[in-house]
Write an enzyme that holds these catalytic residues in place. Structure first.
Site, PDB file in Angstrom:
ATOM      1  N   ASP A  92       0.852  -1.180   0.000  1.00  0.00           N
ATOM      2  CA  ASP A  92       0.000   0.000   0.000  1.00  0.00           C
ATOM      3  C   ASP A  92       0.891   1.233   0.000  1.00  0.00           C
ATOM      4  O   ASP A  92       1.589   1.507   0.972  1.00  0.00           O
ATOM      5  CB  ASP A  92      -0.899  -0.016   1.247  1.00  0.00           C
ATOM      6  CG  ASP A  92      -1.914   1.112   1.243  1.00  0.00           C
ATOM      7  OD1 ASP A  92      -1.820   1.997   0.372  1.00  0.00           O
ATOM      8  OD2 ASP A  92      -2.797   1.106   2.117  1.00  0.00           O
ATOM      9  N   TYR A 135      -8.483  16.499  -5.090  1.00  0.00           N
ATOM     10  CA  TYR A 135      -8.020  15.577  -6.130  1.00  0.00           C
ATOM     11  C   TYR A 135      -7.363  16.342  -7.273  1.00  0.00           C
ATOM     12  O   TYR A 135      -6.268  15.986  -7.732  1.00  0.00           O
ATOM     13  CB  TYR A 135      -9.175  14.741  -6.658  1.00  0.00           C
ATOM     14  CG  TYR A 135      -8.791  13.913  -7.860  1.00  0.00           C
ATOM     15  CD1 TYR A 135      -7.873  12.879  -7.741  1.00  0.00           C
ATOM     16  CD2 TYR A 135      -9.318  14.198  -9.125  1.00  0.00           C
ATOM     17  CE1 TYR A 135      -7.493  12.138  -8.859  1.00  0.00           C
ATOM     18  CE2 TYR A 135      -8.950  13.452 -10.228  1.00  0.00           C
ATOM     19  CZ  TYR A 135      -8.027  12.421 -10.092  1.00  0.00           C
ATOM     20  OH  TYR A 135      -7.651  11.703 -11.191  1.00  0.00           O
ATOM     21  N   LYS A 155      -3.349  16.289  -8.779  1.00  0.00           N
ATOM     22  CA  LYS A 155      -2.978  16.075 -10.175  1.00  0.00           C
ATOM     23  C   LYS A 155      -2.218  17.272 -10.743  1.00  0.00           C
ATOM     24  O   LYS A 155      -1.377  17.111 -11.641  1.00  0.00           O
ATOM     25  CB  LYS A 155      -4.220  15.758 -11.014  1.00  0.00           C
ATOM     26  CG  LYS A 155      -4.803  14.384 -10.695  1.00  0.00           C
ATOM     27  CD  LYS A 155      -3.751  13.289 -10.855  1.00  0.00           C
ATOM     28  CE  LYS A 155      -4.248  11.917 -10.521  1.00  0.00           C
ATOM     29  NZ  LYS A 155      -3.223  10.861 -10.673  1.00  0.00           N
TER      30      LYS A 155
END
Length: 288
Positions: free
Chosen positions: A83, A173, A177
């Site tokens: 992970d 989010y 990015k």
């Protein structure tokens, strides 16, 4: 003495397969390889007969992939279940690949969240930051060092069209990015003299299972194949690729607008994709 199988394999490969193998072989590391874009990337690299290190949280899925790819293409596959949200995730991958001549990193692991920023779960947002940014930073630094010493290599960092401006209702989010996009653009220039190719791949929404985890309901979406092969073809040729027609359409249609207008428009799009969250939340509160 020539190996007849190698000669025949080379003869029937496509040009993109030959280029990948000669420029970035013999080993490639793919993170997030158990599903979505990462899985599709792994399949394309296997077609080019690169040996693979596949990593994701789903050990069982990876092991089945390894068996299938080994039987089908005759390549070596090493599976590492981990992970990357955990602090030691990158270090684990470093140790597990030290004995391999890795020439390519596909940093595809990542996930998104959506909806009202103030209604988000901070723990989940930090987990996303760790996977999308912190782990990607560590992988880029470590494999960048290896590739520079090796005298060549390539890195694909998965950006998104949402990284070109802020995006209300997917604020954090989109911010992760934007981090990926700017890092890749800079490393493309900085590492080029060392023979290391870096690419930001910025696709539009894709049928990858991403939307389900992010709590979004998408309208138009790309197929995985429309992302993987154009991305691999662009590596070593440009700093950013917008794979597929939908990515180009959604990005270029906003290019001439001021940034504030792009933020508003993208926020309107995301508002429509997440309005069910607010409706469900209201219904839940009404029942109490």
């Amino acid at each position: 003495m020539l190996n007849i199988n190698s000669v025949l394999r080379w003869q029937f490969w496509g040009s993109w397969q030959k280029r990948l193998y000669t420029r970035y072989g013999p080993w490639a590391v793919v993170t997030g390889a158990s599903s979505g874009i990462g899985r599709e990337m792994a399949l394309k690299l296997a077609e080019a007969r690169l040996n693979l290190v596949l990593t994701a949280r789903s050990q069982e899925v990876l092991e089945q992939m390894a068996t299938d790819l080994t039987n089908r293409y005759g390549i070596e596959v090493r599976v590492i279940g981990l992970d990357l949200a955990l602090e030691k995730g990158v270090e684990t991958l470093e140790v597990a690949t030290q004995d391999l001549d890795v020439g390519l990193l596909i940093a595809s692991a990542g996930f998104g969240t959506s909806g009202s920023f103030l209604n988000s779960l901070l723990e989940q947002e930090i987990e996303m930051l760790n996977v999308n940014c912190r782990a990607l930073l560590g992988l880029s630094w470590y494999f960048g060092q290896r590739f520079a010493k090796r005298g060549g290599g390539g890195m694909v960092l998965m950006s998104s069209i949402v990284g070109f401006q802020g995006m209300p209702f997917a604020a954090h989010y989109a911010a992760t990015k934007a981090y990926v996009q700017t890092l890749a653009e800079a490393l493309y220039v900085e590492l080029a003299p060392m023979g290391v190719d870096v690419l930001a791949s910025a696709p539009a929404p894709t049928n990858s299972g991403f939307a389900s985890r992010a709590g979004m309901r998408m309208g138009m979406a790309m197929n995985l194949a429309d992302v993987a092969e154009p991305t691999l073809n662009a590596l070593g040729r440009k700093s950013t690729v917008l794979p597929g027609l939908l990515s180009k359409l959604l990005t270029y249609s906003l290019t001439l607008l001021p940034r504030w207008a792009r933020v508003r428009i993208m926020g309107g799009v995301m508002d429509g994709m997440t309005k069910h969250q607010r409706r469900d939340k209201k219904l839940e509160l009404d029942k109490r």
